[in-house]
Design an enzyme around this catalytic site. Structure first.
Site, PDB file in Angstrom:
ATOM      1  CB  CYS A 179      10.107 -28.170   3.952  1.00  0.00           C
ATOM      2  SG  CYS A 179       9.470 -29.581   3.069  1.00  0.00           S
ATOM      3  CB  CYS A 238       9.889 -29.276  -0.011  1.00  0.00           C
ATOM      4  SG  CYS A 238       8.551 -29.112   1.176  1.00  0.00           S
ATOM      5  CB  CYS A 279       9.375 -31.954  26.237  1.00  0.00           C
ATOM      6  SG  CYS A 279       8.351 -30.528  26.481  1.00  0.00           S
ATOM      7  CB  CYS A 314       7.441 -30.263  29.444  1.00  0.00           C
ATOM      8  SG  CYS A 314       6.823 -30.886  27.889  1.00  0.00           S
TER       9      CYS A 314
END
Ligand SMILES: *[C@@H]1O[C@H](CO)[C@@H](O)[C@H](O)[C@H]1NC(C)=O
Ligand SMILES: *[C@@H]1O[C@H](CO)[C@@H](O)[C@H](O)[C@H]1NC(C)=O
Length: 546
Positions: free
Chosen positions: A63, A66, A423, A426
């Site tokens: 991440c 992180c 999207c 979608c």
């Protein structure tokens, strides 16, 4: 509930700026030579038993944020190891310790929690993310919740040095016996709110007399303890609590008094404003000079409406996109808009009328009207679907203007797809959704199941849960309970498969029990018959032409 919808949206746009610049390189996992302790499920409990104050970071090695935090976290641990060895910093790698992370309900990385032994519910860490900031935050956590002021002049110096407001209880000796309960209430408040503010108590009469000379409030003849919130360098303008000393009122005061009359909203301060239930008035400026021109005006306005509305400046060169969340045009700055946290409605001064920004006079009037309930919210909506659109689509098209009406009809199951035009998932779902709508004949008045969709980027509607990704599918069963306060009806977030069968099974199970499979089979028969009928006239027509 609605308040959180706003918060996540606001945070998302305020944070978007950071992700644009991209996290820097670094290791998410702390330097093995640092004082950071790597925790596993096995070691976890005994470690908390041995160490009364621990900051634990739950992370994933991949991440980005992180990786940004890792080196700072190591540095902070080393600093504390030297100065405050009782405070420990620990890390849990969630890709290795999945159970442990699940137990702590970790939903994003990194998540940091302040832990006080194995039996106390941990607090979310909401402090800075640089080494020094982390260390200072944790040192504060290690102090008693209320610090006694031994020396008023030192305390006054501290208020100037701090960059956060602080709260102090003024508790002269003649009141000590009678107001024990108040002192306890204050202690409880401090214990709960210590993460967001520092709490002090001054109980020595000579020191109180010294403080009295330094602050704007009169502390000389108190009949009950006084509670002051002092902003950095604003001893001449302290906020004084008045009213019953009960925890609710004192809490409300501390929350309201904590925000400056006119502060700036940014990544560091947004949590403060989001945790206030008051409406928030935004002044977007594109240059610091623009802000300077209205600084005094907003400070006065903030003072006038303290406890009713908060005012903030927003640097549009950094966070300008946030205007969209407020249904304003980000290209016309300065602008002034108000967000009402209690109902997530947005109100703004007309930008076409004020292309160069509203005057202070306009703003003052607008705020006055807003507080008097005379301003209409700006509701972002597409126009209502046209007859043609309705005829061409099996799915019921929702926009802000018809959304509530459709949901109001609790005699029907309503299944809504919240989507964004860009999207990909979608788009993939669209034909399935269309087929679903055809099966239940959503548009017909007698249909028991309404299959609907709404372009969530163009329509500003209330949702029972924050929409954090697209598509989000929410099912509102018929005859469900309606929350009398918010008007939102019972709902289920759909997380099963996005295929026709799973969707139909869900509708049957969660709703009125309409059997989609059966409807589908019936439809097929009718269609086949219809097809046969169709063929004949067509052939005839062709024949006629020949
Ligand atoms: C922590 O401090 C102790 C005592 O000063 C020292 O012996 C130890 O090496 C330090 N640990 C780390 C990892 O720096
Ligand atoms: C008030 O409460 C604090 C703990 O929050 C305690 O340390 C202090 O002694 C109390 N003051 C009096 C006068 O009882």
């Amino acid at each position: 509930m609605k308040f959180w919808k706003f918060s996540t949206a606001a945070i998302a746009t305020l944070l978007a700026v950071v992700s644009a610049s991209g996290p820097t390189d670094g290791e998410a996992s702390a330097d093995p030579n640092s004082a950071v302790v790597k925790l596993t499920e096995k070691k976890f409990k005994s470690f908390l038993e041995e160490n009364p104050l621990v900051l634990t970071e739950f992370f994933a090695p991949w991440c980005g944020y992180c990786k940004m935090l890792g080196p700072e976290f190591s540095k902070a641990a080393d600093m504390l190891n030297e100065s405050h060895p009782n405070i420990k910093l620990a890390q849990v790698d969630c890709t290795e310790e999945q159970d442990l992370c699940q137990k702590h309900d970790i939903r994003g990385y990194p998540t940091m929690k302040v832990m006080r032994g194995p039996f106390v519910q941990p607090d979310d860490y909401d402090g800075p993310r640089d080494a020094e900031g982390i260390a200072n935050y944790m040192i504060k956590q290690s102090l008693p919740p209320v610090q006694l002021v031994e020396d008023a002049s030192e305390f006054v110096k501290l208020t100037k040095k701090e960059n956060q407001p602080l709260m102090v209880q003024v508790f002269p000796s003649n009141l000590h016996k009678k107001f024990q309960a108040s002192n306890e209430t204050y202690g409880e408040l401090a214990n709960e709110k210590r993460r967001t503010m520092s709490f002090f108590s001054i109980e020595d009469d000579a020191e109180i007399a010294k403080l009295n000379k330094a602050v704007s409030a009169d502390l000389s003849k108190l009949n009950e303890p006084a509670y002051l919130v002092i902003h950095p360098n604003q001893l001449d303008d302290v906020r004084v609590f008045s009213g019953d000393i009960n925890k609710e009122e004192l809490t409300e005061f501390s929350v309201n008094a904590k925000v400056p009359y006119f502060g700036d909203i940014n990544r560091e301060t947004y949590l403060t404003y989001m945790s206030s239930p008051l409406p928030l008035g935004y002044y977007f400026y594109s240059h610091i000079d623009e802000r300077a021109k209205v600084d005094k005006f907003f400070n006065d306005l903030g003072k006038k409406y303290v406890g009713k509305i908060n005012f903030v400046g927003l640097d549009a060169s950094q966070y300008g996109r946030h205007a969209e969340v407020l249904n304003m045009n980000p290209d016309i700055v300065p602008l002034f808009a108000i967000q009402d946290n209690s109902n997530s409605r947005k109100y703004g001064l007309d930008q076409t009328e004020h292309p160069n920004g509203p005057s202070t006079k306009d703003i003052e009037k607008f705020v006055e009207d807003f507080l008097a309930g005379k301003v209409d919210p700006i509701i972002k909506s597409e126009p209502l679907p046209t007859e043609e659109e309705i005829a061409n689509q099996a799915v019921v098209k929702l926009v802000s203007h018809n959304y509530d009406d459709v949901l109001k009809d609790t005699s029907k199951d309503v299944f809504i797809k919240y989507y964004a035009p860009w999207c990909g998932h979608c788009k993939k779902l669209a034909p399935i959704w269309e087929e679903l709508a055809e099966i239940y004949e959503s548009k017909s008045d007698d249909s028991q199941v309404v299959i609907a969709h709404i372009d969530h980027t163009l329509n500003d509607v209330d949702t029972p849960i924050p929409i954090e990704g697209y598509p989000t599918l929410i099912f509102y069963p018929a005859n469900g309970k309606v929350d009398p306060k918010t008007g939102i009806r019972e709902h289920h977030l759909y997380t099963d498969g996005r295929d026709l069968e799973s969707l139909m099974a869900y509708i049957k199970k969660k709703g009125l029990g309409v059997d989609g499979e059966k409807l589908k089979a019936e439809k097929q028969i009718i269609e086949e018959e219809a097809d046969e009928e169709d063929v004949a006239p067509k052939e005839k027509a062709e024949h006629d032409e020949l």
